[in-house]
Scaffold this active site. Structure first.
Site, short mmCIF file in Angstrom:
data_model
loop_
_atom_site.label_atom_id
_atom_site.label_comp_id
_atom_site.label_asym_id
_atom_site.label_seq_id
_atom_site.Cartn_x
_atom_site.Cartn_y
_atom_site.Cartn_z
N ARG A 57 -61.40 6.07 53.92
CA ARG A 57 -62.41 5.95 53.07
C ARG A 57 -61.73 6.15 51.69
O ARG A 57 -60.55 6.56 51.36
CB ARG A 57 -63.15 7.46 53.24
CG ARG A 57 -64.09 7.27 54.40
CD ARG A 57 -65.32 6.32 54.10
NE ARG A 57 -66.24 6.23 55.11
CZ ARG A 57 -66.29 5.42 56.08
NH1 ARG A 57 -65.32 4.52 56.27
NH2 ARG A 57 -67.23 5.39 57.37
N HIS A 91 -63.97 -3.77 53.45
CA HIS A 91 -64.39 -2.73 54.40
C HIS A 91 -64.71 -3.45 55.69
O HIS A 91 -65.93 -3.48 56.23
CB HIS A 91 -65.51 -1.80 53.87
CG HIS A 91 -65.79 -0.61 54.64
ND1 HIS A 91 -66.01 0.31 54.14
CD2 HIS A 91 -65.41 -0.36 55.75
CE1 HIS A 91 -66.38 1.22 55.05
NE2 HIS A 91 -65.71 1.08 56.10
N GLU A 111 -67.78 1.38 47.02
CA GLU A 111 -68.13 0.07 47.20
C GLU A 111 -69.51 -0.41 47.18
O GLU A 111 -70.56 0.48 47.01
CB GLU A 111 -67.85 0.30 48.93
CG GLU A 111 -66.40 0.54 49.36
CD GLU A 111 -66.09 0.78 50.54
OE1 GLU A 111 -67.04 0.55 51.54
OE2 GLU A 111 -65.13 1.05 50.88
C1 DGY Z 1 -66.68 3.44 60.07
O1 DGY Z 1 -67.07 3.19 61.46
O2 DGY Z 1 -66.61 4.25 59.73
C2 DGY Z 1 -66.06 2.15 59.49
O3 DGY Z 1 -65.72 2.43 58.23
C3 DGY Z 1 -67.40 1.20 59.21
O4 DGY Z 1 -68.26 1.79 58.45
#
Ligand code: DGY
Length: 325
Positions: free
Chosen positions: A231, A278, A260
């Protein structure tokens, strides 16, 4: 008996939309007006979300909500503690995306170390023909040590792949894990000192916000590469930009960002940074697997009173126990 009403704030994959239509009544944020949503709010018993913020204010709007089915393994946008306090089940989509995200992480790592982003731009812009070979990359994968921050399912899948590339692996997380032989470091700075390739595979939490700080980047050193598949909130972005500018570290490969889809301009179009939008899990195959798990969670909840993949905070929640706060 009438079907439970599921609120879908944003459009979902066709597989999810179709399955929800078959199994439930669906209230769609994309087509219903705010007034219509407000009028139907008492009927809503489930919500299916992808990167939508589910906070106290959202939960207040839906007094009979029982389950939040999150599309994604990371559920940092869902206030799971607030849901637990109201006895609302929260589910996520683990396992089905592990290998895809690990593949992406390795691709991103190699791209960052060997500057594949800049090399591709060299070809695309006609530089190869006009100006000759792309400069040799300062970085190589040879002799690198991978430090995995967050050795969960995805972190372990990345580590296994890195071993196949001949990399040493070490890790940091909340706890030492008894089932792995990798060296454990009980601080992130300690991990950064021990490795030169820092792989962030941890979920974003309030506790680890900006954990990859100036101090960590300095510990990583001049040959250091940061790869973030977890993240964006985990990295102090201004500190990362300063470290890239000053040569404190060699480069970065980033699939996730703090705000984002906005990416700081200072991270764009640089030879030593590879950016992705992402897409860690974003193949049709894997996203369909995640979508099916969202649907399975909702169906099982309303048919059998249990979830397939509850998040730890709400594992204890049973149907019919919604609590007002
Ligand atoms: C997740 O599964 O957390 C990926 O980052 C997609 O958002």
């Amino acid at each position: 008996m009438s079907q439970p009403v599921i609120f879908l704030p944003n459009p979902a994959l066709p597989l999810v939309e179709d399955a929800l239509d078959r199994e439930f009544q669906v209230l769609r944020g994309a087509t219903a007006s705010t007034d219509e949503i407000q009028k139907a709010a008492d009927l809503v018993r489930g919500v299916s979300v992808f990167q939508a913020r589910i906070d106290e204010a959202f939960l207040d709007r839906f007094p009979n909500l029982e389950i939040v089915a999150n599309f994604g393994v990371g559920y940092d946008a869902v206030d799971a503690k607030a849901c637990a306090a109201r006895n609302i089940m929260v589910t996520n989509t683990p396992d089905v995306l592990t290998e895809e995200v690990a593949d992406t992480a390795i691709g991103l790592m190699i791209s960052a170390v060997r500057q594949f982003g800049a090399a591709e731009r060299w070809v695309q812009s006609g530089n190869w023909e006009r100006n000759g070979s792309f400069p040799l990359s300062p970085g190589t994968l040879r002799g690198r040590t991978l430090g995995v921050y967050g050795l969960g399912r995805i972190g372990k899948a990345i580590a296994a792949r890195a071993e196949a590339f001949g990399m040493e692996v070490c890790y940091h997380g909340r706890n030492r894990q008894s089932d792995v032989a990798y060296a454990y470091h009980d601080t992130l700075v300690g991990l950064a000192q021990a490795c030169d390739t820092l792989m962030i595979a941890t979920p974003g939490t309030p506790e680890n916000r900006n954990a990859v700080s100036t101090e960590v980047l300095e510990a990583l050193g001049a040959n250091g590469v940061v790869v973030n598949i977890g993240r964006g909130s985990v990295v102090d972005e201004p500190a990362l930009i300063a470290a890239l500018d000053k040569g404190t570290i060699l480069g970065a490969g980033l699939d996730v960002f703090a705000d984002e889809p906005r990416v700081p301009t200072a991270l764009l179009n640089r030879d030593n940074v590879v950016v992705l939008p992402h897409i860690g899990s974003a193949s049709i195959h894997t996203r369909n697997g995640m979508g099916q798990l969202v649907v399975d969670n909702l169906v099982r909840w309303f048919a059998a009173g249990e979830a397939v993949t509850p998040v730890p905070e709400t594992r204890h929640v049973k149907p019919g126990t919604r609590r007002a706060v």
